[in-house]
Write an enzyme that holds these catalytic residues in place. Structure first.
Site, PDB file in Angstrom:
ATOM      1  N   ASP A 176       9.951  -4.243  -2.423  1.00 58.41           N
ATOM      2  CA  ASP A 176      10.287  -3.147  -1.501  1.00 58.41           C
ATOM      3  C   ASP A 176      10.244  -3.650  -0.057  1.00 58.41           C
ATOM      4  O   ASP A 176       9.928  -2.882   0.858  1.00 58.41           O
ATOM      5  CB  ASP A 176       9.354  -1.947  -1.690  1.00 58.41           C
ATOM      6  CG  ASP A 176       9.965  -0.661  -1.112  1.00 58.41           C
ATOM      7  OD1 ASP A 176      11.151  -0.676  -0.765  1.00 58.41           O
ATOM      8  OD2 ASP A 176       9.229   0.336  -1.011  1.00 58.41           O
ATOM      9  N   HIS A 215       7.947   0.987  -7.136  1.00 59.14           N
ATOM     10  CA  HIS A 215       6.809   0.904  -6.206  1.00 59.14           C
ATOM     11  C   HIS A 215       5.701   1.916  -6.531  1.00 59.14           C
ATOM     12  O   HIS A 215       5.371   2.772  -5.719  1.00 59.14           O
ATOM     13  CB  HIS A 215       7.248   1.057  -4.743  1.00 59.14           C
ATOM     14  CG  HIS A 215       8.276   2.115  -4.449  1.00 59.14           C
ATOM     15  ND1 HIS A 215       8.142   3.419  -4.852  1.00 59.14           N
ATOM     16  CD2 HIS A 215       9.435   2.052  -3.772  1.00 59.14           C
ATOM     17  CE1 HIS A 215       9.189   4.098  -4.441  1.00 59.14           C
ATOM     18  NE2 HIS A 215       9.988   3.299  -3.786  1.00 59.14           N
TER      19      HIS A 215
HETATM   20  O1  DOR Z   1       8.697   2.408   2.906  1.00 54.76           O
HETATM   21  C1  DOR Z   1       9.824   2.538   2.461  1.00 54.76           C
HETATM   22  N1  DOR Z   1      10.911   2.046   3.099  1.00 54.76           N
HETATM   23  N2  DOR Z   1       9.985   3.214   1.319  1.00 54.76           N
HETATM   24  C2  DOR Z   1      11.198   3.523   0.859  1.00 54.76           C
HETATM   25  O2  DOR Z   1      11.264   4.172  -0.151  1.00 54.76           O
HETATM   26  C3  DOR Z   1      12.419   3.158   1.606  1.00 54.76           C
HETATM   27  C4  DOR Z   1      12.183   2.034   2.479  1.00 54.76           C
HETATM   28  C5  DOR Z   1      13.286   1.846   3.509  1.00 54.76           C
HETATM   29  O3  DOR Z   1      14.461   1.894   3.137  1.00 54.76           O
HETATM   30  O4  DOR Z   1      12.963   1.636   4.688  1.00 54.76           O
HETATM   31 ZN    ZN Z   2      12.454   0.812  -1.443  1.00 53.63          ZN
END
Ligand code: DOR
Ligand code: ZN
Length: 350
Positions: free
Chosen positions: A252, A179
């Site tokens: 993501d 990301h």
């Molecule tokens: O926005 C995010 N959510 N970035 C991350 O690195 C982890 C992810 C999550 O697991 O909720």
């Molecule tokens: Zn992630």
């Protein structure tokens, strides 16, 4: 035919090279959303407790398979969560057995459920050396966590302080910078000619930090790494539509119930699984680069992971704006779906 005139596009079935499926009721609600559009996904291991061992990854894979709709064509590709105590032998065994295709490096405290991550990167050097030896890919959450580093600079600083040293120690290690959100990361990947690639999310191709903060705070756009200024978003779009094999999709997609997002201290994560492909088709269409969409979503990632592209295809069809739900229902509560802020004209046909 010019890209601008395209109204139908048939591409290989896409893969998602970075996905959060969670567990239990949330897993049951979100796994079918990804399985509807993607053939394979790299599944993140940041559960509570994290997926650290090969046995845990195998059990999690079974739980994912158990909630897939009958006949779903979806293969979860599992990852191990690296800690300072990861056993290189267990990791190598999980890789050899086909249970884990990659391992994920979370700097401790960088994001959701990263408390068991790594503080002292020297301590995982033997694990990284083992991974390079056996050809196991390292997926990296590339942000430093030092409180004195501004949150908008954490990715760029990570490249200099952590990634460059790791690449010097183990040049043969194949690394995916997950990301990426900055022109700095895009440039770093472009300038590196071996063993380094990057995933780009759908939402980082669409939002910049104004979308989160200008005119009111919008918690559903808050994720990590946080979206940066517009010039960085433009650099990400250029990388994604370029066809450069080192850039590929990792959505993501990271569901949190609204009750956890809409808090004085809300969770980071954007849930985009239901409308990701329509969003991406719109981005590539607007850029006049629809013919590069297949490389980004279905070819480049498979190539970096050493896998064959999917034989099946999907067709995207352009027409009147597509309907998608504003939220999905889960037994834990509603989860809001990513709102790109513009109508989506591309529908995914089987
Ligand atoms: O926005 C995010 N959510 N970035 C991350 O690195 C982890 C992810 C999550 O697991 O909720
Ligand atoms: Zn992630």
């Amino acid at each position: 035919m010019k890209d601008a005139n395209l109204t139908r596009l048939t591409i290989r079935r896409p893969d998602d090279w970075h996905l959060h499926l969670r567990d239990d009721a949330m897993l049951a609600a979100v796994a079918p959303q990804s399985a509807a559009h993607f053939a394979r996904a790299i599944v993140m291991p940041n559960l509570v407790p994290p997926v650290v061992t090969g046995a845990q990854a195998a059990a999690y894979r079974d739980r994912i398979r158990a909630v897939l709709p009958a006949g779903a064509d979806f293969t979860p590709l599992m990852t191990l969560y690296l800690t300072e105590d990861t056993d290189p032998a267990d990791l190598a065994q999980a890789h050899a057995a086909g249970i884990a295709v990659a391992a994920k490096l979370y700097p401790a405290g960088a994001t959701t459920n990263s408390a068991s991550g790594v503080r002292d990167f020297e301590r995982i050097r033997p694990v990284l050396e083992k991974m390079a030896e056996i050809g196991m890919i390292l997926c990296v959450h590339g942000e430093v966590t030092d409180p004195d580093i501004d949150i908008f600079d954490r990715e760029a600083v990570f490249i200099d302080r952590v990634l460059r040293p790791i690449r010097r120690w183990v040049p043969d290690l194949r690394i995916v910078m997950e990301h990426v959100t900055t022109a700095d990361a895009v440039d770093y990947v472009r300038d590196t000619h071996r063993n380094l690639a990057a995933t780009i999310t759908t939402h980082h191709l669409i939002i910049n930090r104004n979308h989160i903060l200008a005119g009111g705070i919008r918690p559903h756009y808050y994720c990590l790494p946080v979206a940066k200024r517009e010039s960085h978003r433009i650099a990400l779009v250029q990388a994604a539509v370029s066809g450069d094999p080192r850039f590929f999709l990792g959505t993501d997609s990271a569901p949190h119930v609204d009750a956890a997002k809409l808090q004085p201290c809300g969770c980071a994560g954007v849930f985009s699984a239901p409308n990701t492909l329509s969003c991406l088709a719109e981005v590539f269409d607007v850029a006049g680069r629809l013919r590069k969409l297949e490389a980004f979503v279905a070819l480049n990632g498979a190539q970096f992971y050493g896998l064959t592209p999917n034989a099946a295809t999907v067709t995207l069809v352009k027409g009147t704006p597509v309907d998608y739900p504003a939220q999905i229902t889960t037994a834990e509560g509603p989860v809001t779906v990513f709102d790109p802020g513009f109508p989506l004209h591309w529908r995914v046909e089987g």
